[in-house]
Structure formats: structure tokens, C-alpha cells
Write a protein that holds these residues in place. Structure first.
Motif, short mmCIF file in Angstrom:
data_model
loop_
_atom_site.label_atom_id
_atom_site.label_comp_id
_atom_site.label_asym_id
_atom_site.label_seq_id
_atom_site.Cartn_x
_atom_site.Cartn_y
_atom_site.Cartn_z
N ASN A 110 0.82 -1.22 0.00
CA ASN A 110 0.00 0.00 0.00
C ASN A 110 0.86 1.27 0.00
OD1 ASN A 110 0.92 -0.33 2.57
ND2 ASN A 110 -1.00 0.21 3.58
N TYR A 149 -3.97 -1.01 -0.73
CA TYR A 149 -5.00 -1.27 0.27
C TYR A 149 -4.91 -0.28 1.44
CZ TYR A 149 -0.73 -3.77 1.45
OH TYR A 149 0.58 -4.09 1.64
N ARG A 166 -10.67 -7.03 -0.34
CA ARG A 166 -9.52 -7.01 0.57
C ARG A 166 -8.91 -5.62 0.68
NH1 ARG A 166 -7.29 -11.77 2.32
NH2 ARG A 166 -7.67 -13.68 1.16
N THR A 167 -8.95 -4.83 -0.41
CA THR A 167 -8.19 -3.58 -0.40
C THR A 167 -9.01 -2.37 0.08
OG1 THR A 167 -8.74 -3.21 -2.73
CG2 THR A 167 -6.66 -4.31 -2.27
#
Ligand SMILES: O=C(O)C1=N[C@H](C(=O)O)C[C@H](O)C1
Length: 298
Positions: free
Chosen positions: A86, A112, A143-144
Motif C-alpha cells: 500500500n 489497500y 480485501r483492499t
């Protein structure tokens, strides 16, 4: 280097085995990857979500990539390395490392946690693509916390060095829109939607469950590609109960448990905050394994 043409068929995002102390178990990794390579997979993916990328540090990444490169020495299977984080700068550093170690492409996830704007996401991928190694962009909003719009996905796919997209968006919308007028290839990353996504234009899949059933997923793809849709559907339907069990708790915990029970890897150890699967899922998967033992190859 991975070309667009090679983005098809079944890619396996392999697990990263850890020993009971939580260290990377390289012996187990090498044995396991060798067994996966006995199948006609189209790509080997190291340090994907299934490889527990959030807890694999850069030294360990180097170890895994070197070991994989060695195993692939006399093979034409491309090596794809998960390098996305990220943080754009660390993504670039990892991408440069993968390129220097001889990876054929990198897998870069949408950043993310920070919930960047679509503009920020585009800038992130531009930096990764500037490294020069082929990039597969990876959209997994569940998920992100943020996903790609169709326009953003198009912009990213038009960048030099971006060779394809792994689509875990959870619906066929993105792949349908992108491939309607032709786009760089899209791989399905939602195991349960594999058959559907092929029908909507996906060129293949990057599928965690293929750790457990590589030959079966390849067979589905081959049936589909050769127009034997009924056989593809039947073969896929046979896998649905197992896929559901493998995603009943956080991937890759069920897959690691399954592989360790069947002797494919030594231990199902995960790194915190991931934990082993519940007793009830162990019972369900145990029953499935008992009724459908894995064919182990050396
Ligand atoms: O590791 C991967 O690559 C994949 N991860 C996804 C996830 O864990 O959500 C699932 C997909 O099958 C491949």
C-alpha cells in the motif's frame, strides 16, 4: 519476460510454507513447487495473497524468488512475483528487486488500507510500470477497500509494460466491459466464478484453489477453450463444494491445512494475524479429503 499472449490458462499463486516456529520452510516450498510444476500450469505466482504477502519481508521474498527461479531453470513456465503493497515507494523497490532476480512479471495489487482516489491508484500503477518489468494489475476490492472503475482499469491496461489484469472484483462486470471491445487479457481471481468469468471473456484464472487441484482446473480451462462447454461446466461443478470450503475462512488458511493434511507441505502454520482454521472446518475438509484423496506427485 511475460507477454500478453502468455496470459491465459491456469496460474497458481502458491502458498508460502512456514515451519512450526513461523520461519519460511524452504525445503517444503521447493518440494511443493516441484509437485505443482508437474502439471501444465501457465504461470507460477510467488508471494500473492495466497503466499501471505503482507507478512513476507523483503529478504524472505528474495529467498523465495531465488528458489523459484532455480526450480524453473529448465522450464518455460513464467515466474510472477507479488510486489504490490500500500506504499508506492516500497512497491517500486520490490518490483525492482523482482526484476533484478529474473522474474518474468510482477503482480501489483491496488493499494489497500489508504483508500486512495482513482487518480492516486493510476499514479501508483504508473510508477510500478516505469520499472520496466511486465506488470499484472490486481483488483480485489473486498480485501483492499477500494476497487478499480472500468475507466481506471482501462487507463492502467493501456500503460506500457502493463500486460494484464487479475480480476477478483466479485462480479463479471469488469471483465465483460473490458474485453467487449478488446483489452489486454484479464485473468479470473475469483475461484467460485471461474467458469462464469471464462464465459464473460477472461483468458484464464489465477486461482488459489489450484494449489489443491491444479490438474482439475487446467482440465476445466482446456474443455472451455476447445468449446466443450458441458464438460467444462460439469468439471467445474464437481469442484464447487471444495472451493466453497476453501474460502469458508480466510484464504490461505484452509488451503494450507488441506495441503499439510495431505502431506504436500509440512505444516499449516500461518503468520499472525492469520490463524489456523476452526475445528468445524477441519472436520468438513477432513471428510472431503477422506472421500477425495489428493493424487500426490513427487
Ligand atoms: O493469491 C492469490 O493470487 C489469490 N488470492 C485471492 C484471495 O486470497 O482472495 C484468491 C485468488 O484465488 C488468488
Amino acid at each position: 519476460m511475460l507477454t500478453e499472449k502468455q496470459i491465459c490458462g491456469v496460474y497458481v499463486p502458491v502458498v508460502t510454507p512456514f515451519n512450526a516456529a513461523g520461519e519460511v520452510d524452504l525445503d517444503s516450498y521447493q518440494r511443493y513447487v516441484k509437485s505443482i510444476l508437474n502439471n501444465s500450469i501457465q504461470g507460477l505466482v510467488v508471494n500473492g495473497t495466497t503466499g501471505e504477502s503482507p507478512t513476507v519481508n523483503i529478504n524472505e521474498l528474495q529467498l523465495l524468488v531465488n528458489a523459484s527461479r532455480e526450480l524453473l531453470q529448465s522450464s518455460s513456465v513464467p515466474l510472477i512475483v507479488g510486489t504490490g503493497t500500500n506504499d508506492t515507494r516500497s512497491t517500486v523497490t520490490r518490483t525492482e528487486l523482482a526484476a533484478n532476480l529474473g522474474a518474468d512479471a510482477v503482480l501489483v495489487v491496488v493499494p489497500y488500507y489508504s483508500r486512495p482516489s482513482q487518480e492516486g491508484i493510476i499514479a501508483h500503477f504508473r510508477k510500478a510500470a516505469e520499472v520496466g518489468i511486465p506488470v499484472i494489475a490486481y483488483d480485489i476490492p473486498g480485501r483492499t477497500g477500494v476497487g478499480l472503475t472500468v475507466d481506471t482499469a482501462r487507463t492502467i491496461l493501456e500503460m506500457n509494460n502493463v500486460v494484464g489484469l487479475k480480476d477478483c472484483s466479485g462480479s463479471p462486470k469488469l471483465v465483460t466491459e473490458l474485453t467487449r471491445y478488446g483489452s489486454k487479457p484479464v485473468l479470473c481471481g475469483d475461484d467460485i466464478n471461474f467458469f462464469d468469468m471464462l464465459g464473460h471473456g477472461a483468458a484464464g484464472g489465477m486461482l488459489a484453489s489450484a494449489n489443491v487441484k491444479p490438474a482439475e482446473f487446467i482440465q476445466i480451462y482446456e474443455y472451455f477453450r476447445s468449446g466443450q462447454l458441458d464438460l467444462a461446466k460439469q468439471a467445474f461443478d464437481n469442484l464447487v463444494p471444495l472451493i466453497r470450503l476453501l474460502f469458508k475462512e480466510s484464504n490461505p488458511a484452509p488451503i494450507k491445512w488441506f495441503l499439510s493434511q495431505s502431506g504436500s507441505i509440512t505444516s499449516d502454520t500461518l503468520r499472525l494475524p492469520l490463524t489456523s482454521i476452526s475445528q468445524s472446518l477441519q472436520e468438513e475438509l477432513g471428510l472431503h479429503l477422506h472421500q477425495n484423496p489428493l493424487a500426490l506427485e513427487a
